[in-house]
Design a protein around this motif. Structure first.
Motif, short mmCIF file in Angstrom:
data_model
loop_
_atom_site.label_atom_id
_atom_site.label_comp_id
_atom_site.label_asym_id
_atom_site.label_seq_id
_atom_site.Cartn_x
_atom_site.Cartn_y
_atom_site.Cartn_z
N ALA A 1 10.07 0.16 -1.50
CA ALA A 1 9.57 0.48 -2.84
C ALA A 1 8.11 0.88 -2.87
O ALA A 1 7.60 1.28 -3.92
N LEU A 2 7.42 0.80 -1.74
CA LEU A 2 6.00 1.12 -1.68
C LEU A 2 5.78 2.63 -1.72
O LEU A 2 6.52 3.40 -1.09
N ALA A 3 4.77 3.05 -2.44
CA ALA A 3 4.43 4.47 -2.51
C ALA A 3 3.78 4.93 -1.21
O ALA A 3 3.18 4.13 -0.48
N PRO A 4 3.85 6.22 -0.88
CA PRO A 4 3.12 6.74 0.28
C PRO A 4 1.63 6.41 0.16
O PRO A 4 1.03 6.55 -0.91
N GLY A 5 1.05 5.93 1.26
CA GLY A 5 -0.35 5.54 1.24
C GLY A 5 -0.60 4.22 0.55
O GLY A 5 -1.76 3.86 0.29
N GLY A 6 0.47 3.49 0.26
CA GLY A 6 0.34 2.25 -0.50
C GLY A 6 -0.15 1.08 0.31
O GLY A 6 -0.33 1.15 1.53
N LYS A 7 -0.35 -0.05 -0.38
CA LYS A 7 -0.85 -1.28 0.24
C LYS A 7 0.12 -2.43 -0.04
O LYS A 7 0.58 -2.60 -1.16
N ILE B 1 10.88 -1.12 9.06
CA ILE B 1 9.47 -0.99 9.41
C ILE B 1 9.02 0.47 9.45
O ILE B 1 7.86 0.79 9.17
N ASN B 2 9.95 1.39 9.77
CA ASN B 2 9.59 2.81 9.82
C ASN B 2 9.16 3.33 8.45
O ASN B 2 8.39 4.29 8.36
N ALA B 3 9.67 2.69 7.39
CA ALA B 3 9.26 3.10 6.06
C ALA B 3 7.77 2.88 5.86
O ALA B 3 7.08 3.69 5.22
N LEU B 4 7.25 1.79 6.42
CA LEU B 4 5.82 1.50 6.32
C LEU B 4 5.00 2.46 7.19
O LEU B 4 3.90 2.88 6.81
#
Length: 348
Positions: A258-264, A280-283
């Motif tokens: 659910a995290l946006a690109p460049g997210g924290k 983990i590849n999503a991160l």
């Protein structure tokens, strides 16, 4: 003095132990209120990492979220700094002040640290009295209740997490977990400039509290697809910042998705599973930043000021009160999961 000891997994004993004697640099405090933390539940069950890795052994005198009145001083406490009877609280981490981490101000990572109520068996506040080095003690602002003062430690943990990750003005924030830390993170994220805040949890009653603390949207994961709902709430972008406070492996995976690109992504809870499958590849493909956060260094004084200003209201999460003697009943309430509860306070 009377105290609660965890004498083994699932073993609670209300008993008498020696009243602590303050060392030269210590302050002796008569405890007024102490909160039950999820980590206390893990100490009781034997699932806490400190129990498993041998850094804490039974019996344990738990309790690290507390407030009380000063009873006496050690001989080397600076004169005039405190007065007998002052209402106070303290840091959770007791540091040496000499190691490299302490000199950097990161005393939560002190190599010689003790943690009240857990690490290295530093005695906690499930008792009538507690001793704390004066340098870790903070006077409560005038007019602040002792119950609210007891929430300064979880509030400081939440604030430290929010400040460490950083709230970009107007950012969309998602908070996984509707326990005390998750709800308090929402409160501080709102106070520090978040745009939209989405709270994810499992109890509608707790999610209602989150609205009073600043949440704009709520998601009950029993009823809705969390990742899909966050996507809909952010027009497909994802959340700019996610705080994962539940310690649940599924919640970690959903946070990554659910995290946006460049997210924290901020992580603020121990995970019972030390190894689990996750996307983990999503991160990696989102070029995400991941922050682990431990305790609340340098945050207690600022959090007391914020609470006193009325910017945040940690007292909203208090749902139950028990006498110290009835601690076993309080833990039974938690384990039964029949009644909604957020923060339970014990009173010696």
């Amino acid at each position: 003095m009377k105290a609660i000891l965890f004498t083994g997994p699932e073993q609670i004993e209300y008993t008498e132990v020696p009243t602590p004697t303050p060392g030269p640099e210590d302050i002796l405090v008569k405890v007024a209120a102490v909160g039950i933390c999820a980590s206390d539940e893990e100490l009781l069950s034997g699932e806490h990492p400190y129990i498993k890795n041998g850094n804490t052994v039974y019996p344990v005198l738990p309790g690290h979220e507390w407030s009380g009145h000063i009873a006496s001083f050690g001989s080397e406490v600076p004169e005039g700094l405190f007065t007998q009877g002052d209402a106070v609280t303290a840091d959770v981490t007791m540091s040496c002040g000499k190691c490299s981490m302490c000199k950097e101000g990161r005393y939560n990572l002190c190599t010689n640290r003790g943690v009240i109520g857990s690490y290295k068996n530093r005695a906690g506040a499930y008792a009538e009295y507690i001793t704390v080095p004066w340098k870790h003690v903070y006077r409560l602002p005038e007019g602040m209740s002792l119950d609210t003062g007891a929430l300064s430690e979880p509030s400081a943990t939440a604030l430290y997490t929010v400040k460490r990750v950083g709230i970009d003005p107007g950012a969309t924030v998602a908070v996984f977990g509707d326990g005390p830390i998750g709800l308090l993170i929402t409160s501080f994220a709102r106070a520090l400039g978040a745009g939209k805040i989405i709270q994810i949890g499992s109890w509608n009653e707790k999610l209602d509290i989150s609205r009073s603390l600043g949440a704009d949207e709520i998601i009950n994961y029993h009823d809705e697809d969390v990742v899909k709902k966050i996507g809909e709430a952010t027009e497909g972008k994802g959340a700019d910042i996610i705080f994962e406070s539940s310690g649940n492996d599924l919640a970690f995976s959903q946070s990554a998705e659910a995290l946006a690109p460049g997210g924290k992504l901020g992580l603020v809870s121990f995970y019972r599973k030390t190894q689990f499958e996750a996307p983990i590849n999503a991160l990696i493909t989102k070029d995400a930043s991941i922050y682990g956060t431990l305790a609340s260094p340098n945050t207690t004084a600022p959090v007391l000021k914020l609470i006193n200003s009325g910017s945040v209201h940690p007292e909203y999460i208090i749902t139950h009160h028990f006498s110290l003697e009835d601690a076993e009943k309080a833990f039974a309430l938690i384990r039964e999961r029949k009644e909604c509860r957020v923060k339970i306070l014990l009173h010696p």
